[in-house]
Design a protein around this motif. Structure first.
Motif, PDB file in Angstrom:
ATOM      1  N   PHE A   1       0.830  -1.208   0.000  1.00  0.00           N
ATOM      2  CA  PHE A   1       0.000   0.000   0.000  1.00  0.00           C
ATOM      3  C   PHE A   1       0.864   1.257   0.000  1.00  0.00           C
ATOM      4  O   PHE A   1       0.636   2.175  -0.794  1.00  0.00           O
ATOM      5  CB  PHE A   1      -0.934  -0.009   1.215  1.00  0.00           C
ATOM      6  N   ALA A   2       1.868   1.302   0.867  1.00  0.00           N
ATOM      7  CA  ALA A   2       2.741   2.474   0.938  1.00  0.00           C
ATOM      8  C   ALA A   2       3.447   2.710  -0.393  1.00  0.00           C
ATOM      9  O   ALA A   2       3.526   3.859  -0.871  1.00  0.00           O
ATOM     10  CB  ALA A   2       3.763   2.311   2.062  1.00  0.00           C
ATOM     11  N   GLU A   3       3.923   1.654  -1.016  1.00  0.00           N
ATOM     12  CA  GLU A   3       4.621   1.796  -2.297  1.00  0.00           C
ATOM     13  C   GLU A   3       3.677   2.241  -3.416  1.00  0.00           C
ATOM     14  O   GLU A   3       4.001   3.135  -4.189  1.00  0.00           O
ATOM     15  CB  GLU A   3       5.311   0.478  -2.672  1.00  0.00           C
ATOM     16  N   MET A   4       2.514   1.618  -3.493  1.00  0.00           N
ATOM     17  CA  MET A   4       1.555   1.999  -4.541  1.00  0.00           C
ATOM     18  C   MET A   4       1.042   3.418  -4.327  1.00  0.00           C
ATOM     19  O   MET A   4       0.850   4.167  -5.282  1.00  0.00           O
ATOM     20  CB  MET A   4       0.391   1.010  -4.586  1.00  0.00           C
ATOM     21  N   LEU A   5       0.816   3.799  -3.081  1.00  0.00           N
ATOM     22  CA  LEU A   5       0.362   5.156  -2.785  1.00  0.00           C
ATOM     23  C   LEU A   5       1.437   6.166  -3.171  1.00  0.00           C
ATOM     24  O   LEU A   5       1.141   7.200  -3.763  1.00  0.00           O
ATOM     25  CB  LEU A   5      -0.001   5.284  -1.309  1.00  0.00           C
ATOM     26  N   ARG A   6       2.689   5.840  -2.860  1.00  0.00           N
ATOM     27  CA  ARG A   6       3.794   6.719  -3.244  1.00  0.00           C
ATOM     28  C   ARG A   6       3.843   6.881  -4.759  1.00  0.00           C
ATOM     29  O   ARG A   6       3.958   7.994  -5.268  1.00  0.00           O
ATOM     30  CB  ARG A   6       5.123   6.158  -2.728  1.00  0.00           C
ATOM     31  N   GLN A   7       3.706   5.793  -5.481  1.00  0.00           N
ATOM     32  CA  GLN A   7       3.718   5.852  -6.941  1.00  0.00           C
ATOM     33  C   GLN A   7       2.542   6.669  -7.475  1.00  0.00           C
ATOM     34  O   GLN A   7       2.690   7.449  -8.410  1.00  0.00           O
ATOM     35  CB  GLN A   7       3.697   4.447  -7.535  1.00  0.00           C
ATOM     36  N   ALA A   8       1.367   6.482  -6.866  1.00  0.00           N
ATOM     37  CA  ALA A   8       0.186   7.234  -7.306  1.00  0.00           C
ATOM     38  C   ALA A   8       0.357   8.727  -7.032  1.00  0.00           C
ATOM     39  O   ALA A   8      -0.016   9.564  -7.855  1.00  0.00           O
ATOM     40  CB  ALA A   8      -1.066   6.713  -6.609  1.00  0.00           C
ATOM     41  N   GLU A   9       0.916   9.062  -5.878  1.00  0.00           N
ATOM     42  CA  GLU A   9       1.115  10.473  -5.532  1.00  0.00           C
ATOM     43  C   GLU A   9       2.141  11.127  -6.443  1.00  0.00           C
ATOM     44  O   GLU A   9       1.954  12.263  -6.866  1.00  0.00           O
ATOM     45  CB  GLU A   9       1.530  10.610  -4.066  1.00  0.00           C
ATOM     46  N   VAL A  10       3.202  10.412  -6.756  1.00  0.00           N
ATOM     47  CA  VAL A  10       4.209  10.948  -7.667  1.00  0.00           C
ATOM     48  C   VAL A  10       3.601  11.137  -9.050  1.00  0.00           C
ATOM     49  O   VAL A  10       3.777  12.183  -9.682  1.00  0.00           O
ATOM     50  CB  VAL A  10       5.450  10.016  -7.731  1.00  0.00           C
ATOM     51  N   ALA A  11       2.859  10.142  -9.504  1.00  0.00           N
ATOM     52  CA  ALA A  11       2.279  10.194 -10.845  1.00  0.00           C
ATOM     53  C   ALA A  11       1.220  11.283 -10.980  1.00  0.00           C
ATOM     54  O   ALA A  11       1.104  11.936 -12.005  1.00  0.00           O
ATOM     55  CB  ALA A  11       1.683   8.844 -11.211  1.00  0.00           C
ATOM     56  N   SER A  12       0.432  11.484  -9.940  1.00  0.00           N
ATOM     57  CA  SER A  12      -0.682  12.427 -10.063  1.00  0.00           C
ATOM     58  C   SER A  12      -0.474  13.714  -9.278  1.00  0.00           C
ATOM     59  O   SER A  12      -1.303  14.611  -9.348  1.00  0.00           O
ATOM     60  CB  SER A  12      -1.966  11.758  -9.587  1.00  0.00           C
ATOM     61  N   GLU A  13       0.611  13.780  -8.493  1.00  0.00           N
ATOM     62  CA  GLU A  13       0.903  14.945  -7.663  1.00  0.00           C
ATOM     63  C   GLU A  13      -0.227  15.257  -6.689  1.00  0.00           C
ATOM     64  O   GLU A  13      -0.558  16.411  -6.437  1.00  0.00           O
ATOM     65  CB  GLU A  13       1.238  16.158  -8.530  1.00  0.00           C
ATOM     66  N   LEU A  14      -0.837  14.179  -6.145  1.00  0.00           N
ATOM     67  CA  LEU A  14      -1.873  14.341  -5.128  1.00  0.00           C
ATOM     68  C   LEU A  14      -1.229  14.544  -3.768  1.00  0.00           C
ATOM     69  O   LEU A  14      -0.165  13.993  -3.497  1.00  0.00           O
ATOM     70  CB  LEU A  14      -2.762  13.093  -5.056  1.00  0.00           C
ATOM     71  N   PRO A  15      -1.874  15.318  -2.866  1.00  0.00           N
ATOM     72  CA  PRO A  15      -1.336  15.420  -1.507  1.00  0.00           C
ATOM     73  C   PRO A  15      -1.442  14.072  -0.798  1.00  0.00           C
ATOM     74  O   PRO A  15      -2.271  13.239  -1.132  1.00  0.00           O
ATOM     75  CB  PRO A  15      -2.239  16.463  -0.841  1.00  0.00           C
ATOM     76  N   ALA A  16      -0.604  13.866   0.201  1.00  0.00           N
ATOM     77  CA  ALA A  16      -0.527  12.577   0.884  1.00  0.00           C
ATOM     78  C   ALA A  16      -1.827  12.195   1.592  1.00  0.00           C
ATOM     79  O   ALA A  16      -2.171  11.036   1.662  1.00  0.00           O
ATOM     80  CB  ALA A  16       0.627  12.585   1.886  1.00  0.00           C
ATOM     81  N   PHE A  17      -2.563  13.171   2.135  1.00  0.00           N
ATOM     82  CA  PHE A  17      -3.781  12.839   2.873  1.00  0.00           C
ATOM     83  C   PHE A  17      -4.968  13.603   2.300  1.00  0.00           C
ATOM     84  O   PHE A  17      -5.447  14.552   2.887  1.00  0.00           O
ATOM     85  CB  PHE A  17      -3.611  13.152   4.368  1.00  0.00           C
ATOM     86  N   ALA A  18      -5.453  13.153   1.158  1.00  0.00           N
ATOM     87  CA  ALA A  18      -6.589  13.811   0.511  1.00  0.00           C
ATOM     88  C   ALA A  18      -7.871  13.501   1.271  1.00  0.00           C
ATOM     89  O   ALA A  18      -8.057  12.400   1.764  1.00  0.00           O
ATOM     90  CB  ALA A  18      -6.705  13.343  -0.932  1.00  0.00           C
ATOM     91  N   ALA A  19      -8.728  14.474   1.364  1.00  0.00           N
ATOM     92  CA  ALA A  19     -10.008  14.310   2.055  1.00  0.00           C
ATOM     93  C   ALA A  19     -11.019  13.647   1.137  1.00  0.00           C
ATOM     94  O   ALA A  19     -10.889  13.705  -0.078  1.00  0.00           O
ATOM     95  CB  ALA A  19     -10.527  15.680   2.490  1.00  0.00           C
TER      96      ALA A  19
END
Length: 194
Positions: free
Chosen positions: A161-179
């Motif tokens: 989960f941590a790795e996929m979330l990191r990849q998704a955040e890098v790819a989409s430039e989403l903040p780490a804790f989106a509401a």
């Protein structure tokens, strides 16, 4: 009638009465033809909101355990539901058919990922009275991943989960804790299940 003929007749009647009716047999076949990958063998059904963190957790579990996933998303006409069969396109489920659809899946339990901001009280209330349910709704998503990893016997879930979330955040430039008020990520749609 002789005793062996009566026994044979009793066996035939027992077998005939235990077979599904044409309507019951046709429904399963119809669902399998409408929803590629449909299976009603899952012991657990995951229900979560259509947001990156809970959806990512749900899909990682689904990939590892072939667990059925149902996503909820608020739409213009109320709550929309999407059944995500393993390795196929999502299918829209009418909210009015939610209970009947989940009945067809025959779950032993439901696992809700996220609080009421992710899965509406309307859906939760309909289902928790009917099925044994677990809600994993902490604000710490790393901890949620640990709890779900233990629940689904998937020890690597927190790491994956941590790795996929990191990849998704890098790819989409989403903040780490989106509401949960962010725009949901909608799956590709297929033919609605009736």
């Amino acid at each position: 009638m002789k005793k062996h003929q009566l026994s044979a007749l009793l066996v035939v009647l027992t077998v005939a009465l235990s077979l599904p009716t044409p309507a019951q047999a046709g429904l399963g076949a119809r669902l399998k033809s409408l929803i590629p990958g449909f299976s009603n063998r899952g012991k657990t059904v995951i229900i979560t909101g259509n947001y990156i963190k809970p959806r990512l957790l749900a899909e990682l579990i689904q990939d590892k355990r072939s667990t059925p996933v149902i996503l909820t998303a608020s739409g213009e006409a109320g709550v929309d539901l999407y059944y995500l069969p393993y390795n196929d396109s999502a299918v829209v489920i009418k909210a009015s058919n939610c209970i009947e659809f989940i009945d067809l899946l025959k779950p032993e339990r439901l696992v809700f990922i996220g609080g009421s901001g992710y899965v509406s009280a309307e859906i939760t209330d309909l289902l928790t009275d009917r099925y044994p349910s677990i809600r994993v709704d902490g604000k710490n998503w790393a901890r949620n991943a640990e709890v779900l990893g233990a629940l689904f016997k998937y020890k690597k879930l927190p790491v994956d989960f941590a790795e996929m979330l990191r990849q998704a955040e890098v790819a989409s430039e989403l903040p780490a804790f989106a509401a949960p008020t962010e725009t949901p990520i909608l799956p590709p749609l297929a033919t609605p299940a009736q």
